[in-house]
Design a protein around this motif. Structure first.
Motif, PDB file in Angstrom:
ATOM      1  N   GLN A  37      68.598  46.529   6.225  1.00 42.83           N
ATOM      2  CA  GLN A  37      67.993  46.898   4.943  1.00 42.83           C
ATOM      3  C   GLN A  37      67.855  48.413   4.824  1.00 42.83           C
ATOM      4  OE1 GLN A  37      64.063  45.320   4.222  1.00 42.83           O
ATOM      5  NE2 GLN A  37      64.044  46.037   2.102  1.00 42.83           N
ATOM      6  N   VAL A  38      67.363  49.059   5.877  1.00 47.23           N
ATOM      7  CA  VAL A  38      67.203  50.515   5.845  1.00 47.23           C
ATOM      8  C   VAL A  38      68.567  51.201   5.798  1.00 47.23           C
ATOM      9  CG1 VAL A  38      66.322  52.536   7.082  1.00 47.23           C
ATOM     10  CG2 VAL A  38      64.957  50.440   6.989  1.00 47.23           C
ATOM     11  N   LEU A  39      69.538  50.678   6.528  1.00 44.00           N
ATOM     12  CA  LEU A  39      70.884  51.259   6.485  1.00 44.00           C
ATOM     13  C   LEU A  39      71.463  51.180   5.077  1.00 44.00           C
ATOM     14  CD1 LEU A  39      72.269  49.874   9.851  1.00 44.00           C
ATOM     15  CD2 LEU A  39      71.939  52.299   9.280  1.00 44.00           C
ATOM     16  N   ALA A  40      71.242  50.077   4.387  1.00 43.21           N
ATOM     17  CA  ALA A  40      71.737  49.935   3.010  1.00 43.21           C
ATOM     18  C   ALA A  40      71.047  50.928   2.086  1.00 43.21           C
ATOM     19  CB  ALA A  40      71.523  48.504   2.521  1.00 43.21           C
ATOM     20  N   GLU A  41      69.746  51.097   2.253  1.00 41.44           N
ATOM     21  CA  GLU A  41      68.994  52.047   1.418  1.00 41.44           C
ATOM     22  C   GLU A  41      69.427  53.485   1.691  1.00 41.44           C
ATOM     23  OE1 GLU A  41      64.908  49.352   1.638  1.00 41.44           O
ATOM     24  OE2 GLU A  41      64.938  51.335   2.557  1.00 41.44           O
ATOM     25  N   ALA A  42      69.675  53.797   2.953  1.00 42.85           N
ATOM     26  CA  ALA A  42      69.946  55.181   3.354  1.00 42.85           C
ATOM     27  C   ALA A  42      71.387  55.606   3.101  1.00 42.85           C
ATOM     28  CB  ALA A  42      69.605  55.365   4.829  1.00 42.85           C
ATOM     29  N   GLY A  43      72.313  54.682   3.099  1.00 41.13           N
ATOM     30  CA  GLY A  43      73.713  55.062   2.936  1.00 41.13           C
ATOM     31  C   GLY A  43      74.141  56.019   4.036  1.00 41.13           C
ATOM     32  N   ALA A  44      74.813  57.095   3.655  1.00 39.72           N
ATOM     33  CA  ALA A  44      75.337  58.060   4.627  1.00 39.72           C
ATOM     34  C   ALA A  44      74.250  58.887   5.298  1.00 39.72           C
ATOM     35  CB  ALA A  44      76.336  58.983   3.941  1.00 39.72           C
ATOM     36  N   ARG A  45      73.014  58.774   4.845  1.00 41.93           N
ATOM     37  CA  ARG A  45      71.928  59.559   5.453  1.00 41.93           C
ATOM     38  C   ARG A  45      71.522  59.034   6.827  1.00 41.93           C
ATOM     39  NH1 ARG A  45      67.016  59.991   2.888  1.00 41.93           N
ATOM     40  NH2 ARG A  45      66.704  61.768   4.240  1.00 41.93           N
ATOM     41  N   LEU A  46      71.921  57.800   7.172  1.00 45.39           N
ATOM     42  CA  LEU A  46      71.584  57.225   8.473  1.00 45.39           C
ATOM     43  C   LEU A  46      72.838  56.610   9.086  1.00 45.39           C
ATOM     44  CD1 LEU A  46      69.401  56.603  10.591  1.00 45.39           C
ATOM     45  CD2 LEU A  46      68.957  54.454   9.371  1.00 45.39           C
ATOM     46  N   ALA A  47      73.263  57.174  10.201  1.00 46.51           N
ATOM     47  CA  ALA A  47      74.403  56.655  10.953  1.00 46.51           C
ATOM     48  C   ALA A  47      73.876  56.010  12.234  1.00 46.51           C
ATOM     49  CB  ALA A  47      75.375  57.781  11.281  1.00 46.51           C
ATOM     50  N   VAL A  48      74.723  55.209  12.874  1.00 50.18           N
ATOM     51  CA  VAL A  48      74.322  54.527  14.102  1.00 50.18           C
ATOM     52  C   VAL A  48      75.422  54.687  15.149  1.00 50.18           C
ATOM     53  CG1 VAL A  48      73.535  52.360  15.125  1.00 50.18           C
ATOM     54  CG2 VAL A  48      73.123  52.788  12.703  1.00 50.18           C
ATOM     55  N   GLU A  49      75.000  55.067  16.344  1.00 54.27           N
ATOM     56  CA  GLU A  49      75.883  55.093  17.517  1.00 54.27           C
ATOM     57  C   GLU A  49      75.491  53.914  18.394  1.00 54.27           C
ATOM     58  OE1 GLU A  49      78.415  56.938  18.416  1.00 54.27           O
ATOM     59  OE2 GLU A  49      78.278  58.715  17.148  1.00 54.27           O
ATOM     60  N   VAL A  50      76.421  53.001  18.622  1.00 54.04           N
ATOM     61  CA  VAL A  50      76.156  51.814  19.428  1.00 54.04           C
ATOM     62  C   VAL A  50      76.984  51.889  20.699  1.00 54.04           C
ATOM     63  CG1 VAL A  50      76.203  49.294  19.519  1.00 54.04           C
ATOM     64  CG2 VAL A  50      75.729  50.448  17.344  1.00 54.04           C
ATOM     65  N   LEU A  51      76.318  51.739  21.825  1.00 51.86           N
ATOM     66  CA  LEU A  51      77.006  51.710  23.110  1.00 51.86           C
ATOM     67  C   LEU A  51      76.883  50.323  23.715  1.00 51.86           C
ATOM     68  CD1 LEU A  51      76.401  54.797  22.706  1.00 51.86           C
ATOM     69  CD2 LEU A  51      76.510  54.931  25.163  1.00 51.86           C
ATOM     70  N   PHE A  52      77.968  49.845  24.276  1.00 50.86           N
ATOM     71  CA  PHE A  52      78.022  48.636  25.087  1.00 50.86           C
ATOM     72  C   PHE A  52      77.917  47.329  24.298  1.00 50.86           C
ATOM     73  CE2 PHE A  52      75.216  51.609  27.649  1.00 50.86           C
ATOM     74  CZ  PHE A  52      76.252  52.239  28.293  1.00 50.86           C
ATOM     75  N   THR A 136      57.161  45.032  15.485  1.00 49.39           N
ATOM     76  CA  THR A 136      57.727  44.085  14.530  1.00 49.39           C
ATOM     77  C   THR A 136      58.872  44.735  13.758  1.00 49.39           C
ATOM     78  OG1 THR A 136      56.298  44.769  12.699  1.00 49.39           O
ATOM     79  CG2 THR A 136      55.425  43.063  14.201  1.00 49.39           C
ATOM     80  N   ALA A 137      59.625  43.883  13.082  1.00 49.16           N
ATOM     81  CA  ALA A 137      60.700  44.394  12.227  1.00 49.16           C
ATOM     82  C   ALA A 137      60.129  45.279  11.128  1.00 49.16           C
ATOM     83  CB  ALA A 137      61.496  43.231  11.637  1.00 49.16           C
ATOM     84  N   GLU A 138      58.959  44.930  10.619  1.00 50.19           N
ATOM     85  CA  GLU A 138      58.333  45.762   9.590  1.00 50.19           C
ATOM     86  C   GLU A 138      57.970  47.139  10.143  1.00 50.19           C
ATOM     87  OE1 GLU A 138      57.233  47.505   6.342  1.00 50.19           O
ATOM     88  OE2 GLU A 138      58.225  45.543   6.352  1.00 50.19           O
ATOM     89  N   ASP A 139      57.522  47.205  11.396  1.00 50.62           N
ATOM     90  CA  ASP A 139      57.249  48.506  12.036  1.00 50.62           C
ATOM     91  C   ASP A 139      58.508  49.357  12.057  1.00 50.62           C
ATOM     92  OD1 ASP A 139      54.640  47.659  12.608  1.00 50.62           O
ATOM     93  OD2 ASP A 139      55.024  47.367  14.752  1.00 50.62           O
ATOM     94  N   LEU A 140      59.634  48.741  12.416  1.00 52.54           N
ATOM     95  CA  LEU A 140      60.902  49.474  12.467  1.00 52.54           C
ATOM     96  C   LEU A 140      61.289  49.952  11.081  1.00 52.54           C
ATOM     97  CD1 LEU A 140      63.393  50.477  14.013  1.00 52.54           C
ATOM     98  CD2 LEU A 140      64.455  48.256  13.503  1.00 52.54           C
ATOM     99  N   ARG A 141      61.216  49.072  10.105  1.00 56.05           N
ATOM    100  CA  ARG A 141      61.569  49.428   8.728  1.00 56.05           C
ATOM    101  C   ARG A 141      60.736  50.617   8.253  1.00 56.05           C
ATOM    102  NH1 ARG A 141      60.448  44.815   6.565  1.00 56.05           N
ATOM    103  NH2 ARG A 141      62.534  43.964   6.736  1.00 56.05           N
ATOM    104  N   ALA A 142      59.439  50.546   8.447  1.00 50.79           N
ATOM    105  CA  ALA A 142      58.539  51.623   7.997  1.00 50.79           C
ATOM    106  C   ALA A 142      58.819  52.922   8.745  1.00 50.79           C
ATOM    107  CB  ALA A 142      57.085  51.193   8.174  1.00 50.79           C
ATOM    108  N   ALA A 143      59.034  52.843  10.051  1.00 54.85           N
ATOM    109  CA  ALA A 143      59.277  54.057  10.843  1.00 54.85           C
ATOM    110  C   ALA A 143      60.567  54.746  10.416  1.00 54.85           C
ATOM    111  CB  ALA A 143      59.329  53.704  12.329  1.00 54.85           C
ATOM    112  N   LEU A 144      61.630  53.986  10.230  1.00 53.69           N
ATOM    113  CA  LEU A 144      62.900  54.595   9.818  1.00 53.69           C
ATOM    114  C   LEU A 144      62.811  55.183   8.417  1.00 53.69           C
ATOM    115  CD1 LEU A 144      65.450  52.038  11.297  1.00 53.69           C
ATOM    116  CD2 LEU A 144      65.043  54.395  12.058  1.00 53.69           C
ATOM    117  N   ARG A 145      62.158  54.477   7.514  1.00 47.88           N
ATOM    118  CA  ARG A 145      61.984  55.037   6.165  1.00 47.88           C
ATOM    119  C   ARG A 145      61.200  56.338   6.212  1.00 47.88           C
ATOM    120  NH1 ARG A 145      60.414  49.388   3.101  1.00 47.88           N
ATOM    121  NH2 ARG A 145      62.534  48.771   2.525  1.00 47.88           N
TER     122      ARG A 145
END
Length: 168
Positions: A37-52, A136-145
């Motif tokens: 949800q946050v990635l959709a809201e942020a668009g290019a403003r938030l990228a993700v590097e995933v390892l493994f 919680t997932a809500e904690d993550l959502r709020a922190a990233l926003r």
């Protein structure tokens, strides 16, 4: 052994989230809807590097992501150092409770703003000072926003984490 010079937070209009750990698919799964949800809201403003973790990479609903397999330790640390935020989720399991807080130490050394579970990290991360405890997932959502809206506050968490690593 060393405290590298920070190279992150170069562009406050674009933050990068670091997800890098072996066997954390089940730990991150409950957070994926909020993260997407946050990635959709942020668009290019938030990228993700995933390892493994190919399953998590595939589950991220954004074109602003990159996947790396297992890297030599120096390359892993260099990649981490170019990110701005580290998400360190761990479920409360016997296996996870035997882990150390090394990922926080590594992320803090590179000045990443840390979002961590209370499992393992709750005794080290000073919630609101050297990172944020995410239950919680809500904690993550709020922190990233909040970090996207106030990148200077995210950097301040990273600075405090780096200071903690330097001191300890």
């Amino acid at each position: 052994a060393e405290l590298p010079d920070p190279v992150n937070f170069a562009d406050p209009q674009r933050l990068t989230l670091f997800l890098g750990a072996l066997r954390r698919e089940q730990d991150i799964a409950p957070f994926l809807p909020a993260l997407n949800q946050v990635l959709a809201e942020a668009g290019a403003r938030l990228a993700v590097e995933v390892l493994f973790d190919r399953a998590t990479f595939d589950a991220l609903a954004t074109p602003h992501k990159r996947f790396q397999g297992i890297l030599p330790y120096g390359e892993y640390r260099a990649l981490m150092g170019r990110c701005d935020i580290a998400f360190l989720p761990l479920n409360d399991t016997p296996f996870n409770n035997y882990k150390s807080d090394l990922k926080f130490v590594e992320a803090g050394a590179h000045r990443l703003a840390v979002l961590a579970s209370p499992v393992v990290y709750g005794g080290t991360v000073q919630d609101g000072t050297t990172g944020l405890i995410i239950r919680t997932a809500e904690d993550l959502r709020a922190a990233l926003r909040r970090m996207l809206a106030q990148p200077d506050a995210a950097r301040a968490l990273g600075d405090a984490a780096r200071g903690w690593v330097r001191q300890h």
